[in-house]
Design a protein around this motif. Structure first.
Motif, PDB file in Angstrom:
ATOM      1  N   PRO A 163      -1.396  -3.829  -3.927  1.00 23.42           N
ATOM      2  CA  PRO A 163      -1.763  -4.652  -5.087  1.00 23.42           C
ATOM      3  C   PRO A 163      -2.798  -4.014  -6.013  1.00 23.42           C
ATOM      4  CG  PRO A 163      -1.632  -5.997  -3.116  1.00 23.42           C
ATOM      5  CD  PRO A 163      -1.494  -4.573  -2.670  1.00 23.42           C
ATOM      6  N   CYS A 164      -3.648  -3.139  -5.480  1.00 28.62           N
ATOM      7  CA  CYS A 164      -4.667  -2.521  -6.332  1.00 28.62           C
ATOM      8  C   CYS A 164      -4.055  -1.602  -7.386  1.00 28.62           C
ATOM      9  CB  CYS A 164      -5.693  -1.766  -5.486  1.00 28.62           C
ATOM     10  SG  CYS A 164      -5.026  -0.323  -4.624  1.00 28.62           S
ATOM     11  N   LEU A 165      -2.770  -1.254  -7.219  1.00 28.93           N
ATOM     12  CA  LEU A 165      -2.098  -0.402  -8.188  1.00 28.93           C
ATOM     13  C   LEU A 165      -1.459  -1.197  -9.328  1.00 28.93           C
ATOM     14  CD1 LEU A 165      -0.313   2.166  -5.812  1.00 28.93           C
ATOM     15  CD2 LEU A 165      -2.404   2.513  -7.143  1.00 28.93           C
ATOM     16  N   ASP A 166      -1.492  -2.496  -9.246  1.00 29.47           N
ATOM     17  CA  ASP A 166      -0.930  -3.335 -10.308  1.00 29.47           C
ATOM     18  C   ASP A 166      -1.641  -3.007 -11.622  1.00 29.47           C
ATOM     19  OD1 ASP A 166      -0.225  -5.353 -12.104  1.00 29.47           O
ATOM     20  OD2 ASP A 166      -0.048  -6.853 -10.517  1.00 29.47           O
ATOM     21  N   PRO A 167      -0.920  -2.552 -12.644  1.00 31.23           N
ATOM     22  CA  PRO A 167      -1.592  -2.166 -13.898  1.00 31.23           C
ATOM     23  C   PRO A 167      -2.316  -3.325 -14.575  1.00 31.23           C
ATOM     24  CG  PRO A 167       0.805  -2.221 -14.166  1.00 31.23           C
ATOM     25  CD  PRO A 167       0.542  -2.351 -12.698  1.00 31.23           C
ATOM     26  N   ALA A 188     -12.536   1.599   0.608  1.00 33.42           N
ATOM     27  CA  ALA A 188     -12.105   2.996   0.655  1.00 33.42           C
ATOM     28  C   ALA A 188     -10.775   3.146   1.379  1.00 33.42           C
ATOM     29  CB  ALA A 188     -13.185   3.839   1.329  1.00 33.42           C
ATOM     30  N   THR A 189     -10.555   2.334   2.408  1.00 31.30           N
ATOM     31  CA  THR A 189      -9.297   2.424   3.158  1.00 31.30           C
ATOM     32  C   THR A 189      -8.126   1.991   2.294  1.00 31.30           C
ATOM     33  OG1 THR A 189     -10.432   2.030   5.255  1.00 31.30           O
ATOM     34  CG2 THR A 189      -8.061   1.630   5.200  1.00 31.30           C
ATOM     35  N   GLU A 190      -8.299   0.887   1.552  1.00 35.40           N
ATOM     36  CA  GLU A 190      -7.234   0.427   0.665  1.00 35.40           C
ATOM     37  C   GLU A 190      -6.959   1.461  -0.421  1.00 35.40           C
ATOM     38  OE1 GLU A 190      -6.148  -3.412  -2.237  1.00 35.40           O
ATOM     39  OE2 GLU A 190      -8.072  -3.321  -1.175  1.00 35.40           O
ATOM     40  N   LEU A 191      -8.034   2.028  -0.974  1.00 36.30           N
ATOM     41  CA  LEU A 191      -7.886   3.044  -2.013  1.00 36.30           C
ATOM     42  C   LEU A 191      -7.181   4.272  -1.471  1.00 36.30           C
ATOM     43  CD1 LEU A 191      -8.514   4.052  -4.891  1.00 36.30           C
ATOM     44  CD2 LEU A 191     -10.730   4.842  -4.021  1.00 36.30           C
ATOM     45  N   ARG A 192      -7.558   4.689  -0.275  1.00 35.40           N
ATOM     46  CA  ARG A 192      -6.929   5.872   0.319  1.00 35.40           C
ATOM     47  C   ARG A 192      -5.424   5.679   0.451  1.00 35.40           C
ATOM     48  NH1 ARG A 192      -4.307   6.879   4.680  1.00 35.40           N
ATOM     49  NH2 ARG A 192      -4.319   8.936   5.650  1.00 35.40           N
ATOM     50  N   ASP A 193      -5.001   4.562   1.030  1.00 36.47           N
ATOM     51  CA  ASP A 193      -3.581   4.327   1.256  1.00 36.47           C
ATOM     52  C   ASP A 193      -2.815   4.243  -0.060  1.00 36.47           C
ATOM     53  OD1 ASP A 193      -4.174   4.288   3.927  1.00 36.47           O
ATOM     54  OD2 ASP A 193      -4.121   2.116   4.125  1.00 36.47           O
ATOM     55  N   ALA A 194      -3.412   3.611  -1.066  1.00 34.67           N
ATOM     56  CA  ALA A 194      -2.748   3.462  -2.352  1.00 34.67           C
ATOM     57  C   ALA A 194      -2.594   4.803  -3.053  1.00 34.67           C
ATOM     58  CB  ALA A 194      -3.528   2.482  -3.227  1.00 34.67           C
ATOM     59  N   LEU A 195      -3.662   5.612  -3.081  1.00 35.39           N
ATOM     60  CA  LEU A 195      -3.597   6.902  -3.759  1.00 35.39           C
ATOM     61  C   LEU A 195      -2.632   7.851  -3.062  1.00 35.39           C
ATOM     62  CD1 LEU A 195      -7.312   7.525  -4.801  1.00 35.39           C
ATOM     63  CD2 LEU A 195      -5.400   6.701  -6.201  1.00 35.39           C
ATOM     64  N   LEU A 196      -2.622   7.819  -1.726  1.00 33.15           N
ATOM     65  CA  LEU A 196      -1.678   8.662  -0.996  1.00 33.15           C
ATOM     66  C   LEU A 196      -0.249   8.283  -1.349  1.00 33.15           C
ATOM     67  CD1 LEU A 196      -1.323  10.878   1.151  1.00 33.15           C
ATOM     68  CD2 LEU A 196      -1.338   9.070   2.886  1.00 33.15           C
ATOM     69  N   ALA A 197       0.030   6.977  -1.403  1.00 33.42           N
ATOM     70  CA  ALA A 197       1.387   6.510  -1.711  1.00 33.42           C
ATOM     71  C   ALA A 197       1.799   6.874  -3.128  1.00 33.42           C
ATOM     72  CB  ALA A 197       1.464   4.999  -1.508  1.00 33.42           C
TER      73      ALA A 197
END
Length: 282
Positions: free
Chosen positions: A213-217, A237-246
């Motif tokens: 969800p953090c990637l929702d523009p 940081a964990t949520e950010l890590r997973d989102a950026l990796l994806a």
């Protein structure tokens, strides 16, 4: 229950024990000069190996990961390839092949000292998975490596059966700012081969918004400013890590780019390489 104790290491660098394998070769630079050793190693384009040098009680280590020279060190400081070869002019040299993930972890953990896990195995396994642990589990009376981990998953070795183990973590903790800086560097490297990469990144992010969800523009929790990754300060940081990796995985796939084909040697030498999960995209 087995209690692990490590022999104190009188060094500013941690010599991570590596899996025992037959040496590719062992020689003396009195008979085979460094120039010949280097020529041989450079002739192996996807080399993942460790070079151990010994001279008059001193030791040095050089590491390669999938053809990239990560760097070297002695007991007190980091050394470039040329520096190490100059520092050990009359050395006994041993070169051993290792798994690429193991080479990367040995380099990233060179300044990290072992810390005891807070729980015995197997209770500790969930902690390592949930924290995206990258490093090595050490156990036994001599502090041998039991298994190597990357981003919360074992990548080499075996899991402990029971009892306590030691945890060796990468020296740089998971942090949002470090993650943004790391992936911004990757984005810049990839932009040299794909001029529309920012557009593809934004499109990929929108497609992944249901899973991350953090990637929702429209939420604007993670976004790009030109080629710089940005995120709101309170995002975990964990949520950010997973989102950026994806999103970077999806972006590179759509562009038909491979991370290993970018000029990532410097990034591979960074602790953030393992922490970010970038090694999974190689």
């Amino acid at each position: 229950m087995i209690t692990a104790e490590l022999t104190p290491i009188r060094s500013d660098r941690f010599w991570l024990p590596l899996p025992s394998r037959p040496a590719l070769y062992r020689l003396s630079t009195d008979h085979y000069p460094w120039s010949e050793v280097r020529s041989d190693l450079e002739a192996r384009p996807m080399l993942s190996a460790v070079l151990e040098a010994e001279q008059q009680g001193r030791r040095g280590r050089l590491l390669w990961n999938a053809g990239a020279a990560l760097g070297g060190f002695d007991d007190t400081r980091d050394l470039g390839v040329n520096e190490l070869m100059s520092a050990f002019p009359r050395a006994t040299v041993q070169v051993t092949l290792v798994d690429p993930a193991v080479a990367g972890l040995a380099w990233q953990c060179r300044s990290a000292q072992p810390e005891a896990l807070s729980a015995a195995w197997p209770q500790a396994q969930g902690q390592l998975v949930s924290s995206n642990f990258s490093g090595a589990l050490l156990g036994g009376e001599g502090g041998e490596v039991i298994s190597f981990w990357q981003s919360g998953r074992p990548v080499a070795g075996s899991l402990p059966v029971s009892g306590q183990v030691q945890q060796l973590s990468a020296p740089q903790p998971l942090g949002g700012q470090a993650l943004m800086e790391f992936w911004s560097k990757v984005l810049l490297l990839a932009s040299a081969q794909a001029g529309n990469i920012a557009e593809i990144w934004r499109s990929s992010a929108a497609d992944l918004a249901d899973d991350h969800p953090c990637l929702d523009p429209f939420a604007r929790e993670v976004w790009l400013e030109k080629l710089s990754v940005q995120a709101v300060p309170d995002l975990s940081a964990t949520e950010l890590r997973d989102a950026l990796l994806a999103v970077f995985d999806a972006t590179l796939r759509r562009l038909r780019l491979r991370l290993r084909n970018l000029a990532v040697a410097e990034l591979q030498a960074s602790p953030m390489w393992s922490v970010s999960g970038a090694g999974d995209l190689i």
